[in-house]
Design an enzyme around this catalytic site. Structure first.
Site, PDB file in Angstrom:
ATOM      1  N   ASP A   1       0.854  -1.188   0.000  1.00  9.69           N
ATOM      2  CA  ASP A   1       0.000   0.000   0.000  1.00  9.69           C
ATOM      3  C   ASP A   1       0.888   1.234   0.000  1.00  9.69           C
ATOM      4  O   ASP A   1       2.124   1.130   0.015  1.00  9.69           O
ATOM      5  CB  ASP A   1      -0.921   0.003   1.226  1.00  9.69           C
TER       6      ASP A   1
ATOM      7  N   GLY B   1       4.443   1.312  -1.872  1.00 11.50           N
ATOM      8  CA  GLY B   1       4.642   1.596  -3.282  1.00 11.50           C
ATOM      9  C   GLY B   1       3.372   2.096  -3.934  1.00 11.50           C
ATOM     10  O   GLY B   1       2.365   2.362  -3.270  1.00 11.50           O
ATOM     11  N   ASP B   2       3.423   2.204  -5.255  1.00 16.47           N
ATOM     12  CA  ASP B   2       2.325   2.717  -6.065  1.00 16.47           C
ATOM     13  C   ASP B   2       1.878   1.612  -7.015  1.00 16.47           C
ATOM     14  O   ASP B   2       2.623   1.189  -7.898  1.00 16.47           O
ATOM     15  CB  ASP B   2       2.807   3.936  -6.859  1.00 16.47           C
ATOM     16  N   PHE B   3       0.638   1.119  -6.818  1.00 20.29           N
ATOM     17  CA  PHE B   3       0.204  -0.011  -7.637  1.00 20.29           C
ATOM     18  C   PHE B   3      -0.031   0.357  -9.099  1.00 20.29           C
ATOM     19  O   PHE B   3      -0.251  -0.509  -9.944  1.00 20.29           O
ATOM     20  CB  PHE B   3      -1.014  -0.730  -7.048  1.00 20.29           C
TER      21      PHE B   3
ATOM     22  N   HIS C   1     -12.830  -0.552  -7.488  1.00 18.05           N
ATOM     23  CA  HIS C   1     -14.006   0.308  -7.685  1.00 18.05           C
ATOM     24  C   HIS C   1     -13.694   1.796  -7.530  1.00 18.05           C
ATOM     25  O   HIS C   1     -14.505   2.647  -7.901  1.00 18.05           O
ATOM     26  CB  HIS C   1     -15.145  -0.102  -6.745  1.00 18.05           C
TER      27      HIS C   1
END
Length: 329
Positions: free
Chosen positions: A196, A220-222, A239
């Site tokens: 996350d 991190g950055d997904f 969503h």
């Protein structure tokens, strides 16, 4: 029985009920009534509010089943209203959250309908999650609201899926880690990765979502990449985003996934037909606030296709949430 005009007027006044709920929560009325009925004058004195004004909002909420007027200007708490007490997990933080900055964004809902873009960005000058990162108090309320909404659904997902074939589970956008904690508790053979943003990882490390043994914490950055694993679980994350951004998350999972791996999306599906459904209301919230959307099964299948994955099956849990299982196409 209401005639059509009266029914429309009732629908149009929905905002009044919503804001009245928030006002009574902020004043702590459900907590004050926990011990038994009280007069409006007593409640007003305890909350430093105007008695006549307080009476008017409680009178509005009584027919909705939140309070019950047992004597003139005397109220008691109902079973429904008890869900708003501060000592019980429930929707109170969701009501507070949705009726603050999200509520202000809804005034510009027509902008979203005309453009397909979130009204929140127009009203506040930045996307929802960027705005939350700059407002820690509201971000904390948002996280508490998400925890309240997740009550029961984490356990439902953990028990509904068979994780025995896997060894390393990656919880993408796992927040406090409640879902990962529930899965690891039922599957001692698994190791976990909580992935996350730094704020979510920090909260999970502190145990905000429960015990996380055998877990690696990675920030991190997904949208850029995700850690390697053989099963990915993504609950109430997809969503939040439009199709392009959602497909980017899933594509990164597909790239990092070990052979024979699976990607699991845990979301509430939009049902067909005209029956009332809470998820249809939340879908419009996503439209105005984040630019995301709730989806039907067919829309999730298309999303998987765009990410190089194939929807294998849909597993209904004991809660109002489904698991959509996908593998490499």
């Amino acid at each position: 029985m209401l005639n059509p005009s009266q029914q429309i007027m009732r629908l149009g006044l929905g905002f009044a009920v919503s804001q009245a709920l928030r006002a009574t929560i902020e004043l702590g009325i459900p907590d004050l009534l926990a011990a038994g009925e009280q007069s409006v004058d007593e409640l007003a004195a305890a909350t430093q509010s105007d008695a006549d004004s307080l009476y008017r909002i409680m009178r509005l909420l009584a027919p909705e089943g939140v309070f019950r007027e047992v004597l003139p200007r005397h109220f008691e708490l109902t079973e429904i209203g008890a869900a708003l007490r501060s000592d019980r997990p429930g929707p109170r933080d969701f009501v507070r959250m949705i009726n603050s900055e999200a509520y202000l964004a809804f005034e510009q809902l027509l902008h979203s309908v005309r453009t397909g873009k979130p009204a929140f960005d127009k009203v506040f000058g930045s996307p929802r999650f960027d705005w939350l990162s700059e407002h820690p108090e509201q971000a904390a309320l948002f996280q508490r609201a998400m925890v309240a909404l997740g009550q029961g659904s984490n356990e439902a997902v953990a028990e509904a899926y068979e994780f025995k074939p896997f060894t390393r589970i990656v919880d993408v956008g796992g927040g406090h880690g409640q879902l990962l904690s529930a899965i690891l508790a039922r599957n001692p053979h698994l190791s976990g990765v909580l992935f996350d943003l730094p704020s979510g990882v920090a909260a999970a490390r502190q145990g905000a979502g429960g015990d996380l043994p055998r877990t690696e914490f990675i920030a991190g950055d997904f949208f850029e990449s995700v850690p390697s694993g053989d099963v990915y679980v993504i609950k109430k994350v997809v969503h939040d985003w439009n199709d392009e951004r959602a497909a980017a998350i899933l594509r990164n999972c597909s790239k990092a996934m070990l052979p024979n791996g699976k990607v699991l999306i845990a979301e509430t599906l939009v049902p067909p037909g005209n029956e009332p459904s809470q998820i249809k209301g939340i879908d419009v919230v996503m439209l105005a606030v984040t630019g995301g959307m709730e989806r039907t099964q067919g829309q999730y299948a298309s999303l998987f296709d765009a990410a190089g994955l194939r929807l294998e099956r849909v597993i209904q849990t004991r809660g109002p949430i489904s698991i959509l299982e996908a593998s490499a196409a």
